[in-house]
Scaffold this motif. Structure first.
Motif, PDB file in Angstrom:
ATOM      1  N   UNK A  61       0.836  -1.203   0.000  1.00 31.54           N
ATOM      2  CA  UNK A  61       0.000   0.000   0.000  1.00 31.54           C
ATOM      3  C   UNK A  61       0.867   1.247   0.000  1.00 31.54           C
ATOM      4  N   UNK A  62       0.646   2.106  -0.988  1.00 27.13           N
ATOM      5  CA  UNK A  62       1.333   3.399  -1.054  1.00 27.13           C
ATOM      6  C   UNK A  62       0.318   4.491  -0.735  1.00 27.13           C
ATOM      7  N   UNK A  63       0.638   5.297   0.268  1.00 27.92           N
ATOM      8  CA  UNK A  63      -0.269   6.353   0.716  1.00 27.92           C
ATOM      9  C   UNK A  63       0.254   7.701   0.237  1.00 27.92           C
ATOM     10  N   UNK A  64      -0.597   8.453  -0.427  1.00 25.73           N
ATOM     11  CA  UNK A  64      -0.265   9.810  -0.852  1.00 25.73           C
ATOM     12  C   UNK A  64      -0.801  10.769   0.203  1.00 25.73           C
ATOM     13  N   UNK A  65       0.120  11.401   0.923  1.00 26.89           N
ATOM     14  CA  UNK A  65      -0.254  12.326   1.989  1.00 26.89           C
ATOM     15  C   UNK A  65       0.024  13.753   1.557  1.00 26.89           C
ATOM     16  N   UNK A  66      -0.680  14.678   2.158  1.00 30.16           N
ATOM     17  CA  UNK A  66      -0.513  16.093   1.824  1.00 30.16           C
ATOM     18  C   UNK A  66       0.799  16.603   2.413  1.00 30.16           C
ATOM     19  N   UNK A  67       1.633  17.188   1.557  1.00 25.79           N
ATOM     20  CA  UNK A  67       2.898  17.764   2.009  1.00 25.79           C
ATOM     21  C   UNK A  67       2.714  19.181   2.529  1.00 25.79           C
ATOM     22  N   UNK A  91      -5.863  17.431  -9.038  1.00 25.58           N
ATOM     23  CA  UNK A  91      -5.278  18.770  -9.105  1.00 25.58           C
ATOM     24  C   UNK A  91      -5.650  19.511  -7.830  1.00 25.58           C
ATOM     25  N   UNK A  92      -4.634  20.031  -7.145  1.00 22.99           N
ATOM     26  CA  UNK A  92      -4.855  20.727  -5.888  1.00 22.99           C
ATOM     27  C   UNK A  92      -4.340  22.158  -5.998  1.00 22.99           C
ATOM     28  N   UNK A 101       6.281  30.463  -3.266  1.00 23.46           N
ATOM     29  CA  UNK A 101       6.827  30.668  -4.607  1.00 23.46           C
ATOM     30  C   UNK A 101       7.003  32.152  -4.898  1.00 23.46           C
ATOM     31  N   UNK A 102       6.009  32.953  -4.515  1.00 21.51           N
ATOM     32  CA  UNK A 102       6.116  34.402  -4.733  1.00 21.51           C
ATOM     33  C   UNK A 102       7.249  34.993  -3.909  1.00 21.51           C
ATOM     34  N   UNK A 205      10.975  23.886  -5.440  1.00 18.53           N
ATOM     35  CA  UNK A 205       9.615  24.127  -4.973  1.00 18.53           C
ATOM     36  C   UNK A 205       8.623  24.054  -6.124  1.00 18.53           C
ATOM     37  N   UNK A 206       9.018  24.582  -7.278  1.00 20.13           N
ATOM     38  CA  UNK A 206       8.141  24.481  -8.451  1.00 20.13           C
ATOM     39  C   UNK A 206       7.943  23.029  -8.863  1.00 20.13           C
ATOM     40  N   UNK A 207       9.053  22.259  -8.845  1.00 19.29           N
ATOM     41  CA  UNK A 207       8.938  20.846  -9.209  1.00 19.29           C
ATOM     42  C   UNK A 207       8.091  20.079  -8.194  1.00 19.29           C
ATOM     43  N   UNK A 208       8.248  20.424  -6.902  1.00 22.64           N
ATOM     44  CA  UNK A 208       7.470  19.751  -5.870  1.00 22.64           C
ATOM     45  C   UNK A 208       5.991  20.116  -5.971  1.00 22.64           C
ATOM     46  N   UNK A 209       5.712  21.364  -6.209  1.00 22.80           N
ATOM     47  CA  UNK A 209       4.322  21.791  -6.336  1.00 22.80           C
ATOM     48  C   UNK A 209       3.720  21.341  -7.663  1.00 22.80           C
ATOM     49  N   UNK A 210       4.549  21.427  -8.729  1.00 22.03           N
ATOM     50  CA  UNK A 210       4.164  20.931 -10.056  1.00 22.03           C
ATOM     51  C   UNK A 210       2.801  21.463 -10.498  1.00 22.03           C
ATOM     52  N   UNK A 211       2.590  22.749 -10.263  1.00 17.28           N
ATOM     53  CA  UNK A 211       1.327  23.389 -10.641  1.00 17.28           C
ATOM     54  C   UNK A 211       0.119  22.702 -10.020  1.00 17.28           C
TER      55      UNK A 211
END
Length: 330
Positions: A61-67, A91-92, A101-102, A205-211
């Motif tokens: 089981x792989x859990x996707x948690x909010x970073x 999409x979040x 980012x700003x 940070x851009x890569x982690x957020x990935x839009x």
């Protein structure tokens, strides 16, 4: 008097043969006793000679948690859907990440501007340095001539002080330019390093957020809990689970048995509808309490050692389904 009916005499009655009837009730009673005795023996001592255990169907089981604190804008999957690694799941949007980012972009721009200002000052200093050296040399040479005139009495004191002040200003200007060049060189190096660090942090940070695109980290099946648009998650909250890899059985071994249970032992796995052959892959050095669906209401809570069973065929067993494990005897 005369009798109306002739009665047979008791001393000369004909022999009557007793009819024979089959006693089915006795057979039924004995059968019930045998079944009850067999069931009682099986309940009391069956685990000693037969392998019988309960198990659960599991997958990795792989859990996707909010970073970070985020809000779900769109969801592109549903329960039980098969996905591949890299597929977009949802999409979040995170105001927290957008602010960071700003801030990093503003910080990078400020560092770039300051570095440009320091470089401009350094260019000016480099151009003034030869002139300052030339001026300092001329005033030093002039000061030698003035000293001779002063000793001979051919120069007034006020004029001599003006020439001394001019020589001092030239030397001071040369020293100031030299110090400024060294200081600016060090500051520009520090600013460039800080600007590169800010650029790297911004890119990460851009890569982690990935839009705001959340992708699958593994290939597998989506779990039962799928977020809805508008749901808000805080840092660390699980958002989605993906079941990956082949299914296996986590078996709770019997507490007592007179036979050996070892890795490589063949077993049968049944969920009541399908029977599948399996092999005990490993016996784990762990024990765990039986799940509630396995507990006996008339016995205290039990803890059993765990074993992992590898299925030879991959049936369509739902995850977390309860199965029964037995040993094939033919």
């Amino acid at each position: 008097m005369r009798s109306l009916r002739k009665r047979p005499r008791s001393d000369n009655l004909a022999n009557q043969k007793r009819s024979h009837s089959t006693s089915y009730g006795r057979y039924i009673y004995l059968s019930i006793l045998i079944v009850m005795a067999t069931s009682l023996a099986n309940y009391m001592w069956g685990d000693l000679i037969m392998l019988r255990g309960d198990g659960l169907v599991l997958r990795d089981k792989a859990i996707l948690a909010a970073s970070y604190t985020s809000r779900v804008e769109e969801i592109f999957v549903e329960e039980g859907q098969t996905v591949n690694k890299g597929d977009v799941l949802m999409h979040i949007e995170s105001s927290e990440q957008l602010e960071r980012l700003a801030d990093l972009s503003t910080q990078q721009a400020d560092l770039t501007q300051r570095a440009a200002e320091f470089k401009l000052r350094m260019q000016i200093a480099n151009r003034l340095l030869p002139l300052a050296k030339q001026r300092e040399a001329q005033t030093t040479k002039l000061l030698g001539v003035v000293d001779d005139l002063q000793r001979k009495g051919n120069l007034t004191t006020s004029r001599y002080e003006e020439i001394l002040k001019s020589s001092f200003d030239a030397s001071s200007h040369l020293v100031q330019l030299t110090v400024d060049l060294d200081m600016l060189s060090g500051q520009i190096g520090s600013l460039e390093a800080a600007r590169e660090d800010a650029a790297v942090a911004l890119e990460k940070l851009k890569a982690h957020y990935s839009d705001g695109k959340i992708t699958a980290s593994v290939s597998g099946t989506i779990g039962t809990e799928v977020p809805s648009p508008g749901a808000v998650y805080r840092t660390g909250d699980p958002m989605l689970s993906i079941y990956a890899g082949e299914a296996y059985i986590l078996m709770y071994l019997p507490r007592r048995y007179l036979f050996s249970i070892e890795p490589g032992m063949a077993v049968d796995v049944s969920n009541g509808r399908t029977n599948v052959a399996g092999v005990i892959d490993s016996i784990l050095p762990l024990s765990d309490a039986l799940p509630k669906e396995f507990q006996n209401s008339f016995k205290p809570m039990q803890r059993n050692q765990l074993a992992r069973i590898k299925l030879q065929d991959q049936p369509i067993f739902p995850v977390y389904e309860k199965v029964r494990i037995s040993r094939p005897y033919w």
